[in-house]
Design a protein around this motif. Structure first.
Motif, PDB file in Angstrom:
ATOM      1  N   TYR A  33       0.804  -1.224   0.000  1.00  0.00           N
ATOM      2  CA  TYR A  33       0.000   0.000   0.000  1.00  0.00           C
ATOM      3  C   TYR A  33       0.843   1.283   0.000  1.00  0.00           C
ATOM      4  CZ  TYR A  33      -4.010   3.005   1.131  1.00  0.00           C
ATOM      5  OH  TYR A  33      -4.977   3.976   1.106  1.00  0.00           O
ATOM      6  N   PRO A  34       1.936   1.356   0.759  1.00  0.00           N
ATOM      7  CA  PRO A  34       2.752   2.581   0.731  1.00  0.00           C
ATOM      8  C   PRO A  34       3.383   2.874  -0.642  1.00  0.00           C
ATOM      9  CG  PRO A  34       3.288   1.285   2.672  1.00  0.00           C
ATOM     10  CD  PRO A  34       2.406   0.434   1.803  1.00  0.00           C
ATOM     11  N   THR A  35       3.488   1.861  -1.490  1.00  0.00           N
ATOM     12  CA  THR A  35       4.098   2.070  -2.809  1.00  0.00           C
ATOM     13  C   THR A  35       3.131   2.698  -3.810  1.00  0.00           C
ATOM     14  OG1 THR A  35       3.507  -0.105  -3.722  1.00  0.00           O
ATOM     15  CG2 THR A  35       5.574   0.052  -2.451  1.00  0.00           C
ATOM     16  N   LEU A  36       1.852   2.756  -3.464  1.00  0.00           N
ATOM     17  CA  LEU A  36       0.847   3.295  -4.376  1.00  0.00           C
ATOM     18  C   LEU A  36       0.807   4.821  -4.337  1.00  0.00           C
ATOM     19  CD1 LEU A  36      -2.127   0.887  -3.567  1.00  0.00           C
ATOM     20  CD2 LEU A  36      -0.602   0.784  -5.548  1.00  0.00           C
ATOM     21  N   VAL A  37       0.507   5.411  -5.486  1.00  0.00           N
ATOM     22  CA  VAL A  37       0.228   6.841  -5.539  1.00  0.00           C
ATOM     23  C   VAL A  37      -1.204   7.008  -5.051  1.00  0.00           C
ATOM     24  CG1 VAL A  37       0.038   8.865  -7.026  1.00  0.00           C
ATOM     25  CG2 VAL A  37       1.761   7.112  -7.526  1.00  0.00           C
ATOM     26  N   LYS A  38      -1.406   7.918  -4.097  1.00  0.00           N
ATOM     27  CA  LYS A  38      -2.741   8.119  -3.522  1.00  0.00           C
ATOM     28  C   LYS A  38      -3.173   9.562  -3.718  1.00  0.00           C
ATOM     29  CE  LYS A  38      -1.335   4.956  -0.010  1.00  0.00           C
ATOM     30  NZ  LYS A  38      -0.020   5.120  -0.530  1.00  0.00           N
ATOM     31  N   PRO A  39      -4.481   9.788  -3.777  1.00  0.00           N
ATOM     32  CA  PRO A  39      -4.974  11.158  -3.943  1.00  0.00           C
ATOM     33  C   PRO A  39      -4.733  11.989  -2.680  1.00  0.00           C
ATOM     34  CG  PRO A  39      -6.802   9.673  -3.538  1.00  0.00           C
ATOM     35  CD  PRO A  39      -5.578   8.813  -3.677  1.00  0.00           C
ATOM     36  N   VAL A  40      -4.821  13.291  -2.819  1.00  0.00           N
ATOM     37  CA  VAL A  40      -4.571  14.194  -1.687  1.00  0.00           C
ATOM     38  C   VAL A  40      -5.563  13.992  -0.544  1.00  0.00           C
ATOM     39  CG1 VAL A  40      -3.429  15.962  -3.059  1.00  0.00           C
ATOM     40  CG2 VAL A  40      -5.893  16.064  -2.758  1.00  0.00           C
ATOM     41  N   PHE A  41      -6.756  13.473  -0.871  1.00  0.00           N
ATOM     42  CA  PHE A  41      -7.780  13.292   0.162  1.00  0.00           C
ATOM     43  C   PHE A  41      -7.703  11.924   0.840  1.00  0.00           C
ATOM     44  CE2 PHE A  41      -9.644  12.239  -3.953  1.00  0.00           C
ATOM     45  CZ  PHE A  41     -10.182  10.981  -3.725  1.00  0.00           C
ATOM     46  N   GLY A  89     -20.551 -10.206   3.256  1.00  0.00           N
ATOM     47  CA  GLY A  89     -19.595 -11.017   2.506  1.00  0.00           C
ATOM     48  C   GLY A  89     -18.815 -10.190   1.494  1.00  0.00           C
ATOM     49  N   LEU A  90     -19.526  -9.308   0.787  1.00  0.00           N
ATOM     50  CA  LEU A  90     -18.854  -8.429  -0.187  1.00  0.00           C
ATOM     51  C   LEU A  90     -17.878  -7.478   0.502  1.00  0.00           C
ATOM     52  CD1 LEU A  90     -21.790  -7.594  -2.625  1.00  0.00           C
ATOM     53  CD2 LEU A  90     -19.745  -8.951  -3.145  1.00  0.00           C
ATOM     54  N   ASN A  91     -18.234  -7.036   1.700  1.00  0.00           N
ATOM     55  CA  ASN A  91     -17.353  -6.161   2.466  1.00  0.00           C
ATOM     56  C   ASN A  91     -16.014  -6.868   2.717  1.00  0.00           C
ATOM     57  OD1 ASN A  91     -16.091  -5.048   4.924  1.00  0.00           O
ATOM     58  ND2 ASN A  91     -17.858  -3.699   4.939  1.00  0.00           N
ATOM     59  N   ALA A  92     -16.081  -8.112   3.171  1.00  0.00           N
ATOM     60  CA  ALA A  92     -14.860  -8.881   3.436  1.00  0.00           C
ATOM     61  C   ALA A  92     -14.104  -9.173   2.141  1.00  0.00           C
ATOM     62  CB  ALA A  92     -15.207 -10.181   4.156  1.00  0.00           C
ATOM     63  N   LEU A  93     -14.839  -9.458   1.087  1.00  0.00           N
ATOM     64  CA  LEU A  93     -14.220  -9.778  -0.198  1.00  0.00           C
ATOM     65  C   LEU A  93     -13.429  -8.597  -0.751  1.00  0.00           C
ATOM     66  CD1 LEU A  93     -13.836 -11.830  -2.483  1.00  0.00           C
ATOM     67  CD2 LEU A  93     -15.990 -10.984  -3.473  1.00  0.00           C
ATOM     68  N   TRP A  94     -13.912  -7.380  -0.532  1.00  0.00           N
ATOM     69  CA  TRP A  94     -13.204  -6.205  -1.045  1.00  0.00           C
ATOM     70  C   TRP A  94     -11.780  -6.145  -0.472  1.00  0.00           C
ATOM     71  CZ3 TRP A  94     -10.553  -2.105   0.829  1.00  0.00           C
ATOM     72  CH2 TRP A  94     -10.164  -1.155  -0.112  1.00  0.00           C
ATOM     73  N   SER A  95     -11.650  -6.352   0.817  1.00  0.00           N
ATOM     74  CA  SER A  95     -10.319  -6.310   1.444  1.00  0.00           C
ATOM     75  C   SER A  95      -9.392  -7.352   0.827  1.00  0.00           C
ATOM     76  CB  SER A  95     -10.426  -6.563   2.946  1.00  0.00           C
ATOM     77  OG  SER A  95     -11.135  -5.525   3.563  1.00  0.00           O
ATOM     78  N   PHE A  99      -6.321  -5.682  -1.039  1.00  0.00           N
ATOM     79  CA  PHE A  99      -5.074  -5.774  -0.279  1.00  0.00           C
ATOM     80  C   PHE A  99      -4.316  -7.088  -0.457  1.00  0.00           C
ATOM     81  CE2 PHE A  99      -7.132  -2.323   2.072  1.00  0.00           C
ATOM     82  CZ  PHE A  99      -6.091  -1.418   2.101  1.00  0.00           C
ATOM     83  N   TYR A 100      -5.022  -8.190  -0.642  1.00  0.00           N
ATOM     84  CA  TYR A 100      -4.324  -9.473  -0.792  1.00  0.00           C
ATOM     85  C   TYR A 100      -3.955  -9.737  -2.249  1.00  0.00           C
ATOM     86  CZ  TYR A 100      -3.065 -14.347  -0.193  1.00  0.00           C
ATOM     87  OH  TYR A 100      -2.374 -15.540  -0.186  1.00  0.00           O
ATOM     88  N   LEU A 101      -4.915  -9.496  -3.149  1.00  0.00           N
ATOM     89  CA  LEU A 101      -4.639  -9.700  -4.573  1.00  0.00           C
ATOM     90  C   LEU A 101      -3.960  -8.494  -5.216  1.00  0.00           C
ATOM     91  CD1 LEU A 101      -7.931 -11.470  -5.781  1.00  0.00           C
ATOM     92  CD2 LEU A 101      -5.761 -12.524  -5.069  1.00  0.00           C
ATOM     93  N   HIS A 102      -3.949  -7.365  -4.501  1.00  0.00           N
ATOM     94  CA  HIS A 102      -3.343  -6.121  -5.011  1.00  0.00           C
ATOM     95  C   HIS A 102      -3.976  -5.727  -6.348  1.00  0.00           C
ATOM     96  CE1 HIS A 102       0.551  -7.321  -2.661  1.00  0.00           C
ATOM     97  NE2 HIS A 102      -0.474  -7.068  -1.866  1.00  0.00           N
ATOM     98  N   ASN A 103      -5.302  -5.752  -6.386  1.00  0.00           N
ATOM     99  CA  ASN A 103      -6.012  -5.490  -7.637  1.00  0.00           C
ATOM    100  C   ASN A 103      -7.046  -4.374  -7.444  1.00  0.00           C
ATOM    101  OD1 ASN A 103      -7.514  -5.593 -10.041  1.00  0.00           O
ATOM    102  ND2 ASN A 103      -7.167  -7.802 -10.244  1.00  0.00           N
ATOM    103  N   PRO A 104      -6.625  -3.106  -7.509  1.00  0.00           N
ATOM    104  CA  PRO A 104      -7.566  -1.999  -7.326  1.00  0.00           C
ATOM    105  C   PRO A 104      -8.697  -1.961  -8.361  1.00  0.00           C
ATOM    106  CG  PRO A 104      -5.325  -1.226  -7.041  1.00  0.00           C
ATOM    107  CD  PRO A 104      -5.237  -2.631  -7.574  1.00  0.00           C
ATOM    108  N   TYR A 155      -6.882   4.765 -10.739  1.00  0.00           N
ATOM    109  CA  TYR A 155      -6.581   5.685 -11.829  1.00  0.00           C
ATOM    110  C   TYR A 155      -5.144   6.223 -11.753  1.00  0.00           C
ATOM    111  CZ  TYR A 155      -7.006   9.531 -15.101  1.00  0.00           C
ATOM    112  OH  TYR A 155      -6.819  10.372 -16.161  1.00  0.00           O
ATOM    113  N   LEU A 156      -4.724   6.565 -10.556  1.00  0.00           N
ATOM    114  CA  LEU A 156      -3.370   7.117 -10.379  1.00  0.00           C
ATOM    115  C   LEU A 156      -2.261   6.085 -10.557  1.00  0.00           C
ATOM    116  CD1 LEU A 156      -4.073   9.417  -7.298  1.00  0.00           C
ATOM    117  CD2 LEU A 156      -3.568  10.175  -9.657  1.00  0.00           C
ATOM    118  N   ASN A 157      -2.616   4.800 -10.470  1.00  0.00           N
ATOM    119  CA  ASN A 157      -1.602   3.748 -10.522  1.00  0.00           C
ATOM    120  C   ASN A 157      -1.736   2.823 -11.720  1.00  0.00           C
ATOM    121  OD1 ASN A 157      -0.014   3.848  -7.804  1.00  0.00           O
ATOM    122  ND2 ASN A 157      -2.146   4.324  -7.328  1.00  0.00           N
ATOM    123  N   LYS A 158      -2.615   3.146 -12.648  1.00  0.00           N
ATOM    124  CA  LYS A 158      -2.806   2.225 -13.795  1.00  0.00           C
ATOM    125  C   LYS A 158      -1.678   2.300 -14.796  1.00  0.00           C
ATOM    126  CE  LYS A 158      -5.752   5.350 -16.358  1.00  0.00           C
ATOM    127  NZ  LYS A 158      -6.758   5.535 -17.294  1.00  0.00           N
TER     128      LYS A 158
END
Length: 158
Positions: A33-41, A89-95, A99-104, A155-158
């Motif tokens: 996660y720290p390696t990703l470019v993130k928006p200002v917000f 279930g979808l809530n857990a699946l998103w994480s 974060f696990y598959l690294h697929n934004p 978008y910032l990391n594609k």
């Protein structure tokens, strides 16, 4: 007493799901996660755990309130609970996806489905008990924000 027991059981279930989701994210928070470019917000990392804890508690209280109406409105409660379980279930699946598959990108598609299921859960809960519905509004707001954040990170990391 039965109402308090039902609320407690649903709150505990939501918190366990939240805890397990947190376990999936923990390693990526310090590595990927720290390696990703993130928006200002993008909020600071420390804010997520307390916000999600509060949201899972509110979600659990809402679910417990609705469950306590089973005897008087069984058909609607069962229908509402199906949406509740799906969104949980979808809530857990998103994480897992983010974060696990690294697929934004895949996580973005999934969070749209999650948001739709939360909205439907809110709509169903509100018909049964207005307070239960209202307890889901902060969750709806937070996941809406998370969807915008997810889109921005993709978008910032594609």
């Amino acid at each position: 007493m039965q109402k308090i027991l039902r609320i407690s059981l649903v709150v505990m279930t939501c918190l366990v799901i939240g805890y397990l989701s947190g376990m999936v994210t923990r390693e990526s928070i310090s590595t990927w996660y720290p390696t990703l470019v993130k928006p200002v917000f993008n909020p600071p990392n420390w804010i997520f755990a307390p916000v999600w804890t509060i949201l899972f508690i509110m979600m659990g209280v809402a679910g417990g309130i609705v469950w306590s109406k089973m005897e008087s409105d069984e058909e609607n409660v069962k229908k509402a609970f199906k949406f509740f379980i799906i969104q949980l279930g979808l809530n857990a699946l998103w994480s897992f996806i983010f974060f696990y598959l690294h697929n934004p990108f895949l996580a973005l598609i999934e969070i749209v489905l999650l948001l739709l299921m939360i909205f439907e859960t809110y709509s169903q809960f509100k018909k049964i008990d207005k307070i239960a519905g209202y307890l889901l509004i902060p969750y709806l707001a937070w996941v809406s924000f998370a969807m915008i954040l997810n889109f921005s990170i993709w978008y910032l990391n594609k």
